[in-house]
Design a protein around this motif. Structure first.
Motif, PDB file in Angstrom:
ATOM      1  N   GLU A  46      12.845  -7.257   0.433  1.00  0.00           N
ATOM      2  CA  GLU A  46      11.783  -7.576  -0.235  1.00  0.00           C
ATOM      3  C   GLU A  46      11.303  -6.999  -1.585  1.00  0.00           C
ATOM      4  OE1 GLU A  46       7.141  -8.569   1.323  1.00  0.00           O
ATOM      5  OE2 GLU A  46       8.790  -9.118   2.667  1.00  0.00           O
ATOM      6  N   GLN A  47      10.740  -8.125  -2.168  1.00  0.00           N
ATOM      7  CA  GLN A  47      10.165  -7.196  -4.094  1.00  0.00           C
ATOM      8  C   GLN A  47       9.059  -8.205  -4.106  1.00  0.00           C
ATOM      9  OE1 GLN A  47      12.885  -6.527  -6.254  1.00  0.00           O
ATOM     10  NE2 GLN A  47      14.083  -6.773  -3.918  1.00  0.00           N
ATOM     11  N   ARG A  48       8.273  -6.720  -4.692  1.00  0.00           N
ATOM     12  CA  ARG A  48       6.944  -7.017  -4.746  1.00  0.00           C
ATOM     13  C   ARG A  48       6.658  -7.130  -6.002  1.00  0.00           C
ATOM     14  NH1 ARG A  48       4.937  -3.006  -0.130  1.00  0.00           N
ATOM     15  NH2 ARG A  48       4.764  -4.681   1.221  1.00  0.00           N
ATOM     16  N   HIS A  49       5.529  -6.942  -7.001  1.00  0.00           N
ATOM     17  CA  HIS A  49       5.043  -7.178  -7.916  1.00  0.00           C
ATOM     18  C   HIS A  49       4.414  -5.469  -8.432  1.00  0.00           C
ATOM     19  CE1 HIS A  49       5.438 -11.459  -9.756  1.00  0.00           C
ATOM     20  NE2 HIS A  49       5.099 -11.464  -8.570  1.00  0.00           N
ATOM     21  N   LEU A  50       4.904  -5.875  -9.604  1.00  0.00           N
ATOM     22  CA  LEU A  50       4.968  -4.038 -10.137  1.00  0.00           C
ATOM     23  C   LEU A  50       2.607  -3.842 -10.747  1.00  0.00           C
ATOM     24  CD1 LEU A  50       6.011  -0.730  -9.996  1.00  0.00           C
ATOM     25  CD2 LEU A  50       5.984  -1.203 -12.605  1.00  0.00           C
ATOM     26  N   GLY A  51       1.720  -3.333 -10.180  1.00  0.00           N
ATOM     27  CA  GLY A  51       1.015  -3.698  -9.811  1.00  0.00           C
ATOM     28  C   GLY A  51       0.749  -5.865  -9.913  1.00  0.00           C
ATOM     29  N   ARG A  52      -0.109  -5.443 -11.512  1.00  0.00           N
ATOM     30  CA  ARG A  52      -0.745  -6.834 -11.863  1.00  0.00           C
ATOM     31  C   ARG A  52       0.001  -7.257 -13.367  1.00  0.00           C
ATOM     32  NH1 ARG A  52      -7.032  -7.154 -12.157  1.00  0.00           N
ATOM     33  NH2 ARG A  52      -6.829  -6.670  -9.581  1.00  0.00           N
ATOM     34  N   THR A  53       1.910  -7.005 -12.942  1.00  0.00           N
ATOM     35  CA  THR A  53       2.491  -7.485 -13.539  1.00  0.00           C
ATOM     36  C   THR A  53       3.405  -8.435 -13.313  1.00  0.00           C
ATOM     37  OG1 THR A  53       3.836  -5.772 -13.314  1.00  0.00           O
ATOM     38  CG2 THR A  53       2.153  -4.502 -14.471  1.00  0.00           C
ATOM     39  N   GLY A  54       4.694  -8.227 -14.167  1.00  0.00           N
ATOM     40  CA  GLY A  54       5.394  -9.616 -13.792  1.00  0.00           C
ATOM     41  C   GLY A  54       6.601  -9.095 -13.572  1.00  0.00           C
ATOM     42  N   LEU A  55       6.467  -8.087 -13.431  1.00  0.00           N
ATOM     43  CA  LEU A  55       8.177  -7.401 -12.764  1.00  0.00           C
ATOM     44  C   LEU A  55       7.654  -7.345 -11.770  1.00  0.00           C
ATOM     45  CD1 LEU A  55      10.649  -5.938 -13.439  1.00  0.00           C
ATOM     46  CD2 LEU A  55       9.021  -3.474 -13.799  1.00  0.00           C
ATOM     47  N   ARG A  56       9.383  -7.165 -10.732  1.00  0.00           N
ATOM     48  CA  ARG A  56       9.366  -7.116  -9.757  1.00  0.00           C
ATOM     49  C   ARG A  56      10.451  -6.387  -9.093  1.00  0.00           C
ATOM     50  NH1 ARG A  56       7.513 -11.278  -5.737  1.00  0.00           N
ATOM     51  NH2 ARG A  56       8.844 -11.748  -4.944  1.00  0.00           N
ATOM     52  N   VAL A  57       9.988  -5.479  -7.817  1.00  0.00           N
ATOM     53  CA  VAL A  57      10.669  -3.837  -7.335  1.00  0.00           C
ATOM     54  C   VAL A  57      10.688  -4.182  -5.735  1.00  0.00           C
ATOM     55  CG1 VAL A  57       9.884  -2.984  -8.903  1.00  0.00           C
ATOM     56  CG2 VAL A  57       8.687  -2.487  -7.122  1.00  0.00           C
ATOM     57  N   SER A  58      11.765  -3.653  -5.764  1.00  0.00           N
ATOM     58  CA  SER A  58      11.946  -3.506  -4.482  1.00  0.00           C
ATOM     59  C   SER A  58      10.943  -2.652  -3.698  1.00  0.00           C
ATOM     60  CB  SER A  58      13.575  -2.396  -4.156  1.00  0.00           C
ATOM     61  OG  SER A  58      13.692  -1.887  -4.310  1.00  0.00           O
ATOM     62  N   ARG A  59      10.672  -3.204  -2.465  1.00  0.00           N
ATOM     63  CA  ARG A  59       9.663  -2.585  -1.338  1.00  0.00           C
ATOM     64  C   ARG A  59       9.707  -1.100  -0.979  1.00  0.00           C
ATOM     65  NH1 ARG A  59       7.963  -6.319   3.850  1.00  0.00           N
ATOM     66  NH2 ARG A  59       9.664  -6.056   5.058  1.00  0.00           N
ATOM     67  N   LEU A  60      10.775  -0.557  -1.288  1.00  0.00           N
ATOM     68  CA  LEU A  60      11.301   0.860  -0.577  1.00  0.00           C
ATOM     69  C   LEU A  60      12.384   1.422  -2.599  1.00  0.00           C
ATOM     70  CD1 LEU A  60      11.437   2.972   1.185  1.00  0.00           C
ATOM     71  CD2 LEU A  60      13.981   2.225   1.376  1.00  0.00           C
ATOM     72  N   GLY A  61      11.445   2.660  -2.392  1.00  0.00           N
ATOM     73  CA  GLY A  61      11.743   3.160  -3.897  1.00  0.00           C
ATOM     74  C   GLY A  61      12.568   4.110  -3.717  1.00  0.00           C
ATOM     75  N   LEU A  62      13.469   4.422  -4.053  1.00  0.00           N
ATOM     76  CA  LEU A  62      14.401   5.422  -4.278  1.00  0.00           C
ATOM     77  C   LEU A  62      14.452   6.673  -4.856  1.00  0.00           C
ATOM     78  CD1 LEU A  62      17.286   6.932  -2.639  1.00  0.00           C
ATOM     79  CD2 LEU A  62      18.291   6.339  -4.669  1.00  0.00           C
ATOM     80  N   GLY A  63      13.667   8.024  -4.178  1.00  0.00           N
ATOM     81  CA  GLY A  63      13.362   9.768  -5.056  1.00  0.00           C
ATOM     82  C   GLY A  63      14.706   9.806  -5.386  1.00  0.00           C
ATOM     83  N   THR A  64      14.712  11.037  -6.412  1.00  0.00           N
ATOM     84  CA  THR A  64      15.556  11.622  -6.224  1.00  0.00           C
ATOM     85  C   THR A  64      15.572  13.188  -6.925  1.00  0.00           C
ATOM     86  OG1 THR A  64      15.146  10.951  -8.915  1.00  0.00           O
ATOM     87  CG2 THR A  64      16.783   9.578  -7.763  1.00  0.00           C
ATOM     88  N   MET A  65      14.216  13.302  -6.151  1.00  0.00           N
ATOM     89  CA  MET A  65      14.046  14.886  -6.465  1.00  0.00           C
ATOM     90  C   MET A  65      14.680  15.803  -6.316  1.00  0.00           C
ATOM     91  SD  MET A  65       9.793  16.784  -5.312  1.00  0.00           S
ATOM     92  CE  MET A  65      10.780  16.613  -4.410  1.00  0.00           C
ATOM     93  N   THR A  66      15.470  15.823  -5.592  1.00  0.00           N
ATOM     94  CA  THR A  66      16.663  16.551  -4.673  1.00  0.00           C
ATOM     95  C   THR A  66      18.245  17.083  -5.576  1.00  0.00           C
ATOM     96  OG1 THR A  66      17.434  15.595  -2.801  1.00  0.00           O
ATOM     97  CG2 THR A  66      15.390  16.589  -2.547  1.00  0.00           C
TER      98      THR A  66
END
Length: 325
Positions: free
Chosen positions: A2-22
């Protein structure tokens, strides 16, 4: 996914993000490649990194993988800047440092823009309007599409977001990235209400309580885990008696739903008001696969309420309102 809007913008992103800290530190190139391919194949788009992760190594690695494995156009790339440039200055959000750091990030990533550029921390030594002007410059120059902040308090977020909304030509803050999990709900006091009011989407860091909510520390310390290495202090604060009660409740809910504690904890964060996406930083592709399986899980209302109750943060004045006169 599922995709969601990034805050109050028109950009949609996946509702799970991949972190890369390691990435570039505990996670090598082949393991990172396996994670990114698995994530993209599952419909994931949002990948979060920072210029300080592995001293730029995470960005280098992500850039190589976008060139050779997953096309840049299929990802929403988020990075951060604002940690000090040396000496005794821990944070540096001056215009000079931020814009130079952005150019360096773009070079490492092998791209001419990032989708989301975030100030990594509040810098008490730099005027806020100078920091925000750097964000405006990044967008107007085409080097960033959207901007956000990380690690701000409630009043700091409110001040920054309101400033950006107050003048023509200023860029709306799209996101704030903060730690948020069943073990850390402090942002619900002030920051999250401010974000909701101002239309700033929340990217939830450490949604698994730094790994504790998976239940892996309930009886033993797994070899190679964060508690078994130099990140032990990062984890230990969540191993007290109160946290154990929350972890036990998550495990009980998982048993009842025939799923895992990881998926219960992740689904709880994902579906909280204001959350755009939890950011999951897995050491291995197998761990990431387990997190991706949470996409299918919707917590029943009675379980969600029970988890809300057992993990409820303490509330005191002024959040609790005035006492009797």
């Amino acid at each position: 996914m599922e995709q969601r809007h990034l805050g109050r913008t028109g950009l949609r992103v996946s509702r799970l993000g991949l972190g890369t800290m390691t990435w570039g530190r505990g996670t090598g190139e082949q393991e990172a490649a396996d994670q990114l391919k698995l994530f993209a194949d599952a419909g994931g788009t949002l990948v979060d990194t920072a210029d300080v992760y592995a001293d730029g190594g995470a960005e280098h690695l992500l850039g190589r993988l976008m060139a050779d494995l997953v096309p840049r156009s299929e990802l929403v790339v988020a990075t951060k800047a604002g940690y000090g440039s040396g000496g005794d200055r821990r944070f540096d959000t001056s215009r000079r440092h931020l814009l130079a750091a952005l150019d360096a990030s773009l070079d490492r990533l092998g791209t001419d823009y990032v989708d989301l550029w975030q100030v990594h921390a509040w810098d008490p030594e730099t005027p806020l309007e100078e920091t925000l002007q750097a964000l405006d410059t990044a967008v107007s120059s085409g080097r960033a599409r959207y901007v956000g902040i990380c690690g701000f308090s409630g009043w700091q977020l409110a001040k920054a977001a309101t400033w950006q909304l107050a003048g023509p030509g200023r860029v709306r803050l799209a996101t704030c990235q903060m730690e948020y999990s069943l073990l850390e709900r402090g942002i619900e006091r002030e920051l999250l209400p401010a974000a909701l009011d101002l239309g700033v989407g929340l990217l939830a860091a450490s949604p698994l309580g730094r790994g504790v909510l998976t239940g892996k520390y309930r009886s033993t310390v797994p070899e190679g885990s964060r508690l078994d290495g130099d990140l032990a202090p990062f984890v230990e604060q969540y191993l007290d008696e109160e946290s154990r009660g929350i972890v036990d409740a998550v495990a009980t809910a998982a048993d009842g739903l025939a799923t895992t504690p990881l998926q219960v904890a992740l689904a709880w964060v994902r579906d909280r008001p204001g959350v755009v996406a939890p950011l999951v930083g897995a050491r291995t592709a197998r761990q990431l696969e387990s997190a991706l399986d949470a996409e299918r899980l919707v917590l029943p209302e009675e379980i969600r309420r029970a988890l809300d109750d057992v993990s409820a943060p303490s509330v005191s004045y002024p959040d609790a309102g005035f006492g009797a006169a």
